[in-house]
Design a protein around this motif. Structure first.
Motif, PDB file in Angstrom:
ATOM      1  N   SER A 134       0.834  -1.213   0.000  1.00  0.00           N
ATOM      2  CA  SER A 134       0.000   0.000   0.000  1.00  0.00           C
ATOM      3  C   SER A 134       0.864   1.257   0.000  1.00  0.00           C
ATOM      4  N   ILE A 135       1.920   1.244   0.777  1.00  0.00           N
ATOM      5  CA  ILE A 135       2.816   2.403   0.828  1.00  0.00           C
ATOM      6  C   ILE A 135       3.506   2.593  -0.516  1.00  0.00           C
ATOM      7  N   ARG A 136       3.873   1.510  -1.162  1.00  0.00           N
ATOM      8  CA  ARG A 136       4.462   1.615  -2.510  1.00  0.00           C
ATOM      9  C   ARG A 136       3.471   2.250  -3.487  1.00  0.00           C
ATOM     10  N   ASP A 137       2.207   1.874  -3.378  1.00  0.00           N
ATOM     11  CA  ASP A 137       1.176   2.463  -4.238  1.00  0.00           C
ATOM     12  C   ASP A 137       1.003   3.951  -3.941  1.00  0.00           C
ATOM     13  N   ILE A 138       1.060   4.314  -2.668  1.00  0.00           N
ATOM     14  CA  ILE A 138       0.965   5.723  -2.276  1.00  0.00           C
ATOM     15  C   ILE A 138       2.130   6.502  -2.877  1.00  0.00           C
TER      16      ILE A 138
END
Length: 153
Positions: A134-138
């Motif tokens: 999720s952080i990578r997507d953010i």
């Protein structure tokens, strides 16, 4: 422990991208945005600044919505990251089973509690994996906002 390190690295890398949002929304150069970013000493303060800048009337609605969406996602991911960044780790005698002890005091009406202990089981490991993704997507979302709005780089 390697997974927790990856979570922290991914988080730190993504949080630093708030510099570009600050620069673009405040209409300052990157160097000024870095000073502002470093002056604010908590993630929460940095995110709140970005949200407040996005809510200013001069910010176009599509940009505002994109920024607020990404800061909301970042805030949700901060909870797990904070848990693993601000706890004590314990391992059994084999070193195979780990648990966390939170470094937080909870004042009840008639008692004080502290140090909630939780096992790092398969479910928790999956939460960490999901959070990293999720952080990578953010991270990608922030770069899209920077590019779409021609923010300083």
């Amino acid at each position: 422990m390697l997974l927790v390190g990856q979570l922290n690295y991914t988080w730190t890398n993504t949080e630093s991208l708030l510099i570009y949002l600050i620069a673009g929304l405040a209409k300052v150069d990157k160097e000024t945005a870095i000073i502002i970013f470093l002056t604010l000493n908590t993630t929460r303060a940095r995110i709140e600044l970005v949200e407040r800048l996005a809510k200013m009337p001069k910010t176009l609605a599509p940009c505002r919505q994109a920024v607020l969406t990404v800061t909301d996602k970042l805030t949700r991911q901060a909870k797990l990251r904070n848990k693993y960044s601000h706890c004590i780790y314990s391992f059994d005698e084999t070193g195979n089973h780990a648990s966390t002890q939170l470094m937080r005091i909870v004042d009840g009406k008639d008692e004080v509690r502290y140090g909630k202990i939780e096992e790092i089981d398969e479910k928790e490991i999956n939460k960490i994996h999901d959070s990293i993704e999720s952080i990578r997507d953010i991270n990608k979302d922030i770069w899209s906002i920077v590019e779409e709005n021609s923010f300083p780089r």
